[in-house]
Design a protein around this motif. Structure first.
Motif, short mmCIF file in Angstrom:
data_model
loop_
_atom_site.label_atom_id
_atom_site.label_comp_id
_atom_site.label_asym_id
_atom_site.label_seq_id
_atom_site.Cartn_x
_atom_site.Cartn_y
_atom_site.Cartn_z
N PRO A 1 0.84 -1.22 -0.07
CA PRO A 1 -0.20 -0.09 0.10
C PRO A 1 0.70 1.35 -0.06
CG PRO A 1 0.10 -0.91 2.19
CD PRO A 1 1.02 -1.95 1.30
N VAL A 2 2.16 1.13 -0.45
CA VAL A 2 3.00 2.38 -0.46
C VAL A 2 3.43 2.55 -1.91
CG1 VAL A 2 3.58 2.36 1.94
CG2 VAL A 2 4.79 0.84 0.36
N TYR A 3 4.08 3.84 -2.09
CA TYR A 3 4.35 4.04 -3.58
C TYR A 3 5.86 3.64 -3.83
CZ TYR A 3 0.73 7.52 -2.91
OH TYR A 3 -0.44 8.13 -2.93
N LEU A 4 6.84 3.74 -2.87
CA LEU A 4 8.16 3.38 -2.69
C LEU A 4 8.87 4.03 -4.29
CD1 LEU A 4 8.14 -0.18 -1.51
CD2 LEU A 4 8.60 2.15 -0.34
N GLY B 1 7.23 15.30 1.96
CA GLY B 1 6.37 14.56 1.22
C GLY B 1 4.87 14.94 1.63
N GLY B 2 4.62 14.67 2.82
CA GLY B 2 3.30 15.04 3.25
C GLY B 2 2.77 16.45 3.36
N PRO C 1 0.56 10.70 7.61
CA PRO C 1 0.73 9.25 7.92
C PRO C 1 1.31 8.48 6.94
CG PRO C 1 -1.18 10.21 8.98
CD PRO C 1 -0.81 11.21 8.07
N MET C 2 0.36 8.69 5.48
CA MET C 2 0.62 8.05 4.33
C MET C 2 2.14 8.03 4.03
SD MET C 2 -2.77 8.11 2.12
CE MET C 2 -1.80 7.99 0.43
N ASP C 3 2.67 9.31 4.24
CA ASP C 3 3.92 9.60 3.69
C ASP C 3 5.04 8.88 4.74
OD1 ASP C 3 3.62 11.20 1.11
OD2 ASP C 3 6.10 11.66 1.73
N ILE C 4 4.66 8.94 6.03
CA ILE C 4 5.68 8.05 6.75
C ILE C 4 5.74 6.73 6.66
CG2 ILE C 4 6.06 7.45 9.34
CD1 ILE C 4 4.97 10.29 9.86
#
Lengths: 216, 269
Positions: free
Chosen positions: A42-45, A120-121, A164-167
């Motif tokens: 569930p992350v971009y990486l 990022g966030g 939080p998504m960016d962390i």
């Protein structure tokens, strides 16, 4: 204890290998994202290459890798152009942190996820608010939309959703960067502009380069 | 014997004539194409409402048709409309405040103002997206880089761009090989999220480290071709010089768009 010929070799290598590292960094950005999709993570990486090149070749090459990756990304998804400045910032920050020796220890590397995630966030949320009025596209937008539907205002919803998504994205990213740096052979480091950091050497004889922060 | 030498001459002549991509629009100077498309893409910003943006979005398929790239361009553009345009429109239409909601669905109450604003913004984004998509369908990156190089951009910069495209293909292929190799050695790529996340590193790291080891070969092969020498580079491909009529088109389009912006600044619309 760096003798003359080693210094000369180091300077000769400067810049040469960088132009080969940049395409690799750009490709790693894409492939990291693709593998993450393939493994249904569930992350971009998708900024591993940017940070890696920033950490090994310096701020300039890192920023360029981020910028070019963004433009190439825009071929298939043009709205990502608006977020190009994020990738550039990642590259600059990676170069800056590398000069401070951050990527030499895993604990400091782990902590570096915080500034990356903040860029990022927070910056990502600000761009979303400025350019897209808080409602952009992609998976994040649906989360933002859901939060707004729950009664949050658009700006708060963006920060709540994106930080939080960016962390979650940057912690694995920097740890992979750290592990890959551990795997780069010394003979390659000797030819990379910031390789001296990882070889535990001073930037001796490299004073002709423009920025002169010395590494203690 | 004679046909063989004829073939050789034909082969050689390929490099003595200008690149012909078989279509007047695709034969245009890529930089002129770029300038024209940028001008068209930003034009609707000067106009209020969503009609101008909608017209621009309809111009692209027409250009694509004349350029003979409609088959590549249209599916991509339609997909962007569905994935990007629709999402931008629906979110805005649903959440922008206004008077007299059209209907109510829990907290969501779309208004005409929201629909109008949503349509304008989504179509503006699609106007810019369409220009980007069309540009990469009409112009090839190789010839664009050559055109830039002939205008004085350093070959190092164009090399990095071209090598990036090649690296994405090469490393992508290598990543698939490594993925299969690691799977055959028992790395789990299915299962819960932690299991899948752990598979990430053993796939990416070998790809990167192998690529780094190849950089030296690349450095040597570029040196063997005198890449780093200071004399002007030669090219296998010859680009057609920019034709006057292309320049006329570019100047007309840019002037029209400039006029639209000036008119909007003065307050005509």
């Amino acid at each position: 204890m760096v003798n003359e010929s080693a210094v000369v070799k180091f300077l000769k290598g400067y810049g040469r290998l960088t132009i080969f590292m940049m395409p690799i960094g750009i490709a790693i950005n894409f492939i990291g994202g693709q593998i993450a999709l393939l493994l249904k993570l569930p992350v971009y990486l998708d900024s591993i290459g940017t940070i890696l090149v920033g950490a090994t070749c310096g701020m300039g090459p890192g920023a360029l890798v981020g910028a070019i990756s963004n433009v190439l990304n825009a071929i298939t998804s043009p709205p990502t152009l608006a977020f190009g400045v994020l990738n550039i910032m990642f590259g600059l920050l990676a170069g800056y942190l590398a000069r401070r020796g951050v990527f030499k220890s895993w604990s400091k590397t782990l902590l570096s996820a915080i500034p990356f995630a903040l860029i990022g966030g927070v910056l990502g949320a600000i761009i979303t608010i400025w350019v897209f009025g808080g409602l952009a596209v992609g998976g994040g937008a649906l989360v933002v939309g859901a939060l707004v539907a729950l009664g949050l205002d658009v700006n708060t919803a963006n920060f709540v959703a994106q930080v939080p998504m960016d962390i979650l994205d940057k912690v694995p990213t920097v740890m992979i960067v750290f592990a890959i740096i551990k795997g780069i052979p010394n003979r390659t480091f000797a030819k990379l502009p910031l390789g001296y950091i990882y070889l535990g050497k001073n930037k001796a004889g490299a004073s002709s380069k423009p920025s002169g922060t010395s590494v203690s | 014997m004679s046909s063989e030498s004829g073939n050789a001459v034909a082969f050689g002549n390929r490099f003595r004539t200008y690149v012909d991509r078989g279509n007047p629009i695709r034969n245009m100077d890529p930089i002129v194409v770029f300038i024209v498309l940028v001008a068209i893409a930003i034009a609707p910003i000067a106009f209020p409402g969503f009609v101008a943006a909608a017209i621009v979005c309809l111009i692209y398929p027409v250009i694509a048709l004349f350029a003979g790239v409609a088959r590549e361009f249209l599916p991509t553009y339609l997909k962007l409309f569905l994935v990007v345009g629709l999402v931008l429109f629906v979110l805005r239409a649903a959440f922008i405040d206004g008077e007299d909601p059209l209907f109510r669905l829990g907290n969501i109450a779309p208004t005409w103002a929201g629909v109008e604003e949503g349509a304008r913004f989504a179509l503006l984004v699609m106007a810019i997206s369409g220009a980007v998509t069309l540009f990469f369908n009409v112009a090839t990156v190789r010839y664009l880089m050559l055109a830039l190089e002939l205008r004085g951009v350093t070959p190092r910069a164009t090399y990095v761009i071209l090598a990036s495209f090649q690296s994405i293909i090469d490393l992508g292929r290598h990543a698939r090989t490594v993925l299969e190799a690691q799977q055959s050695r028992g790395i789990e790529t299915q299962g819960n999220i932690i299991v899948r996340a752990r598979a990430f590193f053993p796939i990416l790291a070998p790809v990167f480290l192998a690529a780094i080891n190849q950089t030296e070969e690349r450095a040597v092969s570029l040196d063997a071709r005198a890449f780093n020498s200071n004399v002007p580079h030669t090219h296998l491909v010859m680009l057609r010089p920019t034709r006057p009529r292309e320049l006329v088109v570019a100047v007309l389009v840019v002037a029209t768009v400039l006029a639209a912006f000036i008119a909007s600044a003065v307050g005509w619309f």
